[in-house]
Structures are given as structure tokens and as C-alpha cells.
Design a protein around this motif. Structure first.
Motif, PDB file in Angstrom:
ATOM      1  N   GLY A 141       0.849  -1.190   0.000  1.00 56.36           N
ATOM      2  CA  GLY A 141       0.000   0.000   0.000  1.00 56.36           C
ATOM      3  C   GLY A 141       0.879   1.231   0.000  1.00 56.36           C
ATOM      4  O   GLY A 141       0.816   2.085   0.875  1.00 56.36           O
ATOM      5  N   THR A 142       1.704   1.311  -1.010  1.00 55.26           N
ATOM      6  CA  THR A 142       2.801   2.306  -1.019  1.00 55.26           C
ATOM      7  C   THR A 142       2.319   3.751  -1.143  1.00 55.26           C
ATOM      8  O   THR A 142       3.016   4.671  -0.746  1.00 55.26           O
ATOM      9  CB  THR A 142       3.803   1.963  -2.141  1.00 55.26           C
ATOM     10  N   GLY A 143       1.136   3.976  -1.712  1.00 55.07           N
ATOM     11  CA  GLY A 143       0.649   5.356  -1.881  1.00 55.07           C
ATOM     12  C   GLY A 143       1.629   6.175  -2.705  1.00 55.07           C
ATOM     13  O   GLY A 143       1.991   5.799  -3.825  1.00 55.07           O
ATOM     14  N   ASP A 164       0.407  -1.667  -4.532  1.00 48.88           N
ATOM     15  CA  ASP A 164      -0.810  -0.901  -4.221  1.00 48.88           C
ATOM     16  C   ASP A 164      -1.923  -1.406  -5.123  1.00 48.88           C
ATOM     17  O   ASP A 164      -1.652  -1.944  -6.205  1.00 48.88           O
ATOM     18  CB  ASP A 164      -0.598   0.608  -4.450  1.00 48.88           C
ATOM     19  N   LEU A 165      -3.151  -1.225  -4.668  1.00 49.71           N
ATOM     20  CA  LEU A 165      -4.309  -1.560  -5.515  1.00 49.71           C
ATOM     21  C   LEU A 165      -4.513  -0.486  -6.574  1.00 49.71           C
ATOM     22  O   LEU A 165      -5.132  -0.739  -7.597  1.00 49.71           O
ATOM     23  CB  LEU A 165      -5.588  -1.591  -4.651  1.00 49.71           C
ATOM     24  N   GLY A 191      -1.799  -4.834  -7.021  1.00 51.19           N
ATOM     25  CA  GLY A 191      -2.524  -6.010  -6.549  1.00 51.19           C
ATOM     26  C   GLY A 191      -2.926  -5.861  -5.101  1.00 51.19           C
ATOM     27  O   GLY A 191      -2.566  -4.892  -4.422  1.00 51.19           O
ATOM     28  N   ASP A 192      -3.652  -6.868  -4.626  1.00 51.61           N
ATOM     29  CA  ASP A 192      -4.168  -6.859  -3.268  1.00 51.61           C
ATOM     30  C   ASP A 192      -3.065  -7.302  -2.289  1.00 51.61           C
ATOM     31  O   ASP A 192      -2.486  -8.396  -2.449  1.00 51.61           O
ATOM     32  CB  ASP A 192      -5.362  -7.824  -3.195  1.00 51.61           C
ATOM     33  N   LEU A 193      -2.772  -6.470  -1.329  1.00 50.03           N
ATOM     34  CA  LEU A 193      -1.798  -6.760  -0.260  1.00 50.03           C
ATOM     35  C   LEU A 193      -0.549  -7.459  -0.806  1.00 50.03           C
ATOM     36  O   LEU A 193       0.130  -6.900  -1.665  1.00 50.03           O
ATOM     37  CB  LEU A 193      -2.476  -7.566   0.847  1.00 50.03           C
ATOM     38  N   ASN A 207       1.681   0.772   5.979  1.00 51.51           N
ATOM     39  CA  ASN A 207       0.771   1.747   6.572  1.00 51.51           C
ATOM     40  C   ASN A 207      -0.517   1.621   5.774  1.00 51.51           C
ATOM     41  O   ASN A 207      -0.764   2.373   4.840  1.00 51.51           O
ATOM     42  CB  ASN A 207       1.336   3.156   6.493  1.00 51.51           C
ATOM     43  N   THR A 230     -10.143   4.819  -0.509  1.00 50.15           N
ATOM     44  CA  THR A 230      -9.420   3.532  -0.536  1.00 50.15           C
ATOM     45  C   THR A 230      -8.123   3.587   0.274  1.00 50.15           C
ATOM     46  O   THR A 230      -7.562   2.553   0.608  1.00 50.15           O
ATOM     47  CB  THR A 230      -9.025   3.136  -1.972  1.00 50.15           C
ATOM     48  N   ALA A 231      -7.661   4.801   0.562  1.00 46.74           N
ATOM     49  CA  ALA A 231      -6.437   4.932   1.360  1.00 46.74           C
ATOM     50  C   ALA A 231      -6.764   5.101   2.839  1.00 46.74           C
ATOM     51  O   ALA A 231      -5.864   5.156   3.665  1.00 46.74           O
ATOM     52  CB  ALA A 231      -5.622   6.119   0.870  1.00 46.74           C
TER      53      ALA A 231
END
Ligand SMILES: C[S@@+](CC[C@H](N)C(=O)[O-])C[C@H]1O[C@@H](n2cnc3c(N)ncnc32)[C@H](O)[C@@H]1O
Length: 310
Positions: A141-143, A164-165, A191-193, A207, A230-231
Motif C-alpha cells: 500500500g505504497t501510496g 498498491d491496488l 494487486g491486493d496486499l 501503513n 481507498t487509502a
């Protein structure tokens, strides 16, 4: 709503523009009106903040007033400063930010600092023993890439996989990797997780969103109306996504590998219990933020014979 520069011509001085900007933001209910107006004027005029705050009689460069006026109106409507300026400092690095991607928060630096310190402590041994072995770290989930890019920047010979998704997040994270010259040591996977990660890694950093459904209704408007849902939303109670990551972690970590999680206020004890109930993981320490909240869980995959990170 006032008009910045009205009566003062298009040029105007720093002081006049700042005063008017502060007034407009104050009337709009923005709490840190002087700080925000200063940052926006600094950006609009391409002048350092200290000049804005100390040289009030300085004439503004051409075009600055129009840019500042536009920025002040956006801020008065609730948009976070960082989306308007397009940047945010994190770990003493400037990150590019775009609407649609979470603005990195200061408390996340606790996680990044801890990761960097663990990796640096172990690196010399790896070099002497391990013939140039490298750590592989995943930033889930690097953002904007805040965590992953900082780790790559401060720890040489680390490889970072950023997942990240969200397409836009990965795009911005990649831009930040280019900006800080770590692109060749980073991979970006959608992708997911941990789904996109196939082989075991040395460290997982996350995070993830950790706000619950009910709490979403009570967020300040800057966050609620402008930052991506989503974040923010971590599931019904907020911890569901983090718990899913904990389930996946043992199969994706080398023995002795590390999992560092940022958690929300009041979530640490529930998540610690969840980790205790997960085979192969152990909470080794909890780190508090500056307000005393348990903010980061440092977890290890237990078992002897750790291959890289012992
Ligand atoms: C709270 S933000 C953190 C961003 C960045 N790591 C930081 O600290 O500033 C969470 C990020 O996780 C991503 N995300 C949400 N659900 C996800 C999932 N199931 N798998 C991967 N990433 C996810 C969001 O798109 C968002 O970029």
C-alpha cells in the motif's frame, strides 16, 4: 470572499498578499491560516518560506498573485495544502503528491525510521558474510511511495517492492523513485496486499488504511472530502485489512524476517492479540508516536536459522 491584490495592482507585495490570504482562510475556518497562506505564497512566488514570513515589502514576481489567488480559493474550499502545492516533506525528502493519493503523515516516519535502523544495523554483517547479499523489502500500500522510497534512499543495497491496488498511487510512487534516484532498486506491482509478491522477503512494511466505517463520518473535511477513501477505510472496524495482511505475512517472510505495521489510535492491543494468535509471528516491540499513542508494531517471524536478517 475577499479579492487578493484588489487596489494594489497585479504585482503587490508579499505582505499585502499574505495578509489578504490569511484573512480569507481565517474567514473560511481554516485553522492554520498563516502557515497555509505562507506555504501557498511561497509556492506561488517560488520564494522560500522564510522570505515570505520576513520580507513583507518585497514585490511579488509576475504571475505570482494570480497563482496565489487560485491556491487560496482552493484551500478556502477545504483542499489540503499538499494537493495544491503538489508536494510534501517526508523523512527530509520532498515527495510529489497528487489528488487521489494519500498525503504522507509525520507519524509514518516512525515506521520508516525503524525499518531503516533495523536494516542498517544488520547490513555490515550481510556484506562481510553474505557476498553482497541484499535485503528485499515490501512496502504494501505504497501510496506516494513515502515509506518504500525513503527506505531505498537511506539504505543502499536494499531492493524495494512497492505494491498498491491503485494505479495512480503506483504512478506517483514511481515518479518519487525517479526523483530520489532509487528507481533501479524498486519494483512497482499492482494487486491486493501481498498477492503480487511470490518469493519470501526480508521485511514487510505497511501503513494500510485503518479507519473504521463509523469513524469515517467524523473525519475533518480536508481528509473526508479530499483524500481517497481507498487509502483510509480499513474495513468495518478499521483493522480488517491489517489482519488480512498479518494472515498472509508468515508465508511471505524469510525466517527471522520483519513485519512493521502502522496502526490507528486504540488498535494496537487488538492487533497484538491477533498476531499472538497467528502461527509463526511474534510482536517484539511497540513504538509510540509523539502524542503517546501506540503507533507501530514491530513483529518478527519466529524460528531459528534466520537466513538473511538474523
Ligand atoms: C493509508 S495509505 C498509505 C500510503 C503510504 N504508504 C503512506 O504511508 O503515506 C494506504 C494505501 O494502501 C492502498 N491500499 C488499500 N487497500 C489495499 C489493498 N487491499 N492492497 C494493496 N494496497 C491497498 C491505498 O490505495 C493507499 O495507497
Amino acid at each position: 470572499m475577499g479579492e487578493i491584490g484588489k487596489g494594489g495592482g497585479e504585482a503587490g507585495t508579499v505582505g499585502e498578499a499574505l495578509k489578504e490570504g490569511v484573512r480569507i482562510l481565517g474567514e473560511a475556518g481554516v485553522k492554520e491560516a498563516l502557515r497555509d497562506a505562507g506555504l501557498l505564497l511561497s509556492e506561488a512566488a517560488s520564494l522560500p518560506l522564510y522570505v515570505i514570513l520576513t520580507e513583507r515589502n518585497l514585490a511579488l514576481p509576475a504571475g505570482a498573485l494570480a497563482r496565489f489567488r487560485n491556491a487560496i480559493l482552493r484551500r478556502a474550499a477545504g483542499e489540503p495544502v499538499q494537493y495544491i502545492t503538489g508536494k510534501k516533506e517526508f523523512m527530509s525528502l520532498t515527495f510529489k503528491i497528487r489528488p487521489g493519493v494519500l498525503v504522507p503523515r509525520p507519524e509514518t516516519e516512525i515506521l520508516a525510521e525503524e525499518a531503516i535502523s533495523i536494516l542498517r544495523e544488520r547490513q555490515p554483517r550481510v556484506f562481510t558474510d553474505g557476498a553482497g547479499a541484499e535485503f528485499t523489502v515490501v512496502d504494501v500500500g505504497t501510496g506516494s511511495g513515502a515509506i518504500g522510497v525513503s527506505v531505498a534512499y537511506y539504505v543502499p543495497n536494499v531492493k524495494v517492492i512497492a505494491t498498491d491496488l491503485d494505479h495512480l498511487a503506483l504512478e506517483v510512487a514511481r515518479e518519487n523513485a525517479v526523483l530520489h534516484r532509487v528507481l533501479e532498486r524498486m519494483t512497482f506491482l499492482r494487486g491486493d496486499l501481498l498477492d503480487p509478491v511470490s518469493s519470501p522477503v526480508d521485511m514487510i512494511l505497511a501503513n494500510l488504511p485503518y479507519i473504521g466505517e463509523e469513524e469515517m463520518n467524523h473525519l475533518v473535511r480536508e481528509v473526508r472530502d479530499f483524500e481517497p477513501k481507498t487509502a483510509l477505510l480499513g474495513g468495518r472496524t478499521g483493522v480488517e485489512l491489517i489482519e488480512r495482511l498479518i494472515d498472509q505475512a508468515p508465508s511471505r517472510l524469510v525466517q527471522g524476517g520483519w513485519l512493521l505495521l502502522e496502526v490507528g489510535r486504540g488498535q494496537a492491543s487488538r492487533i497484538c492479540s491477533y498476531v499472538r494468535g497467528t502461527n509463526g509471528l511474534e510482536v517484539v516491540r511497540l513504538l509510540k508516536d509523539l502524542t503517546g499513542i501506540d503507533r507501530v508494531l514491530v513483529i518478527r517471524k519466529t524460528g531459528r536459522g534466520a537466513d538473511v536478517v538474523e
